[in-house]
Design a protein around this motif. Sequence first.
Motif, PDB file in Angstrom:
ATOM      1  N   TYR A 103      40.090  21.869 -57.673  1.00 25.17           N
ATOM      2  CA  TYR A 103      40.605  23.181 -57.296  1.00 25.17           C
ATOM      3  C   TYR A 103      39.657  24.269 -57.782  1.00 25.17           C
ATOM      4  O   TYR A 103      39.132  24.188 -58.897  1.00 25.17           O
ATOM      5  N   ARG A 126      45.608  27.279 -54.941  1.00 29.28           N
ATOM      6  CA  ARG A 126      46.112  27.043 -56.284  1.00 29.28           C
ATOM      7  C   ARG A 126      47.642  27.208 -56.388  1.00 29.28           C
ATOM      8  O   ARG A 126      48.177  27.240 -57.491  1.00 29.28           O
ATOM      9  N   TYR A 198      49.511  17.612 -57.370  1.00 30.29           N
ATOM     10  CA  TYR A 198      49.866  18.370 -58.579  1.00 30.29           C
ATOM     11  C   TYR A 198      49.278  17.729 -59.832  1.00 30.29           C
ATOM     12  O   TYR A 198      48.764  18.428 -60.710  1.00 30.29           O
ATOM     13  N   TYR A 201      45.841  18.723 -60.171  1.00 23.44           N
ATOM     14  CA  TYR A 201      45.726  20.131 -60.558  1.00 23.44           C
ATOM     15  C   TYR A 201      45.963  20.305 -62.053  1.00 23.44           C
ATOM     16  O   TYR A 201      45.161  20.915 -62.767  1.00 23.44           O
ATOM     17  N   ASN A 205      43.878  22.180 -64.939  1.00 21.48           N
ATOM     18  CA  ASN A 205      44.340  23.564 -64.941  1.00 21.48           C
ATOM     19  C   ASN A 205      45.606  23.636 -65.793  1.00 21.48           C
ATOM     20  O   ASN A 205      46.719  23.669 -65.281  1.00 21.48           O
TER      21      ASN A 205
END
Length: 315
Positions: A103, A126, A198, A201, A205
Motif C-alpha cells: 500500500y 488505504r 487487511y 495492510y 501500516n
Amino acid sequence: GRNWFVLASTFAVLGGAEAVAMLDLPLPIRLLGTVIATLTWVRAFIIFHDARHGALFRESPVGRFLCDIVGVMLLSPPSVWKETHDYHHRNNAKLMGAAIGSYPVATPRMWNLMTKSQRRQYKFVRSPLNMAMAYLTVFGFGMCISPFIRAPKLHWMGPGSLINHVALIGLVTWALGFTSALLGVILPLGMAMTAGAYLFYAQHNFPDAIIAERRKWNYHVAALKSSSMMDMSPVMHWFTGNIGYHHIHHLNHRIPFYRLPQAMAALPELQTPGRTSLRPRDVAACFRLHLWDNRRNLWVDWDGKTPIKHDTKAA
C-alpha cells in the motif's frame, strides 16, 4: 513430510468445509461451512505464499504446482505474486518504494503536490472500502488485469485466473444451483481476499511502524520495526498460517510458517515487535494512519501536521 502434512490437512479441512457450504443442508450449517472455508482459504494462501518464497516444497515441483493452484483460485497468478511480493520484501517500509506490492505511503510534502484525483485514489487505496472490495479491486484488477496490461506475455495467467474463476462459478451453479456457488465459491473466496488485503495492510501500516527514506533504509530494521506482530488466538494463528509473526517472516522469508513461533520463542531479539490485533480498536488505529512525516518520524493526519495519537497498550 511436514510440508505435505500441512498441505494435505489444510486441503482436507477446506474440502469438508466447502462440501458443507455447497450441499443441500440447513442454511445455518451451510453458513458455518462458508465461514470455515473462508478462513481455511486464508491458510491455504499462506501455504502458497511460503512455497513461492521457497520456504516450502523447495525440491518438489508437484507440491509447488498444487500450491500454485491455490494462487490461481484466489486470483493471485504465481508470476504476478512472485514479481510484486519479492519487490515488497526488498523494499518493505521504504519511502518511495512501499507502493509496489503493498500500500502506498505519502509524506505531507507528497500529499501537498498531489492533484485532487490523486488524493482521492490514495485515500481509497488505504481505506476499509478498498479492502472490503478486494475481490474486485486488489485481486481482480490489481493482481489480474493491471499486470496483464503491463506485461501480457509474462502475466497471461491474470486473465486466465479470472476465466477459471468465472467458469468455476458457472459450473457449480449448473451442477448445484446458484446458492451453492454463492456459499461455496463467491463468498468464501471473496471474504478470504478481503481478510488477506487487511492482514497485508496491518502488517506494515500499524501505529508503531517506521517508514524510512532510501538513504536511511535498512533491511533488518525494516523487518523488525516496520513489520507487525499480530496478536491472535491459537485457532486464528492456525487459520492465518502464523502470518501474524510477520516481523520474523520479513527477517528471513525462508522460514516455514509453522516454524515462526519457535523462532520467536528462541530469540529474545524477536520478542519486542510493534503489535496490533484484530480487535476493533486496533483495526481502527491502523486505518487512522494517513501520512508519514519523514522529518519527525511519525504518522500525521491529513493536515500534515497533527500527530496521530494511539494507545500504546491497545495491542
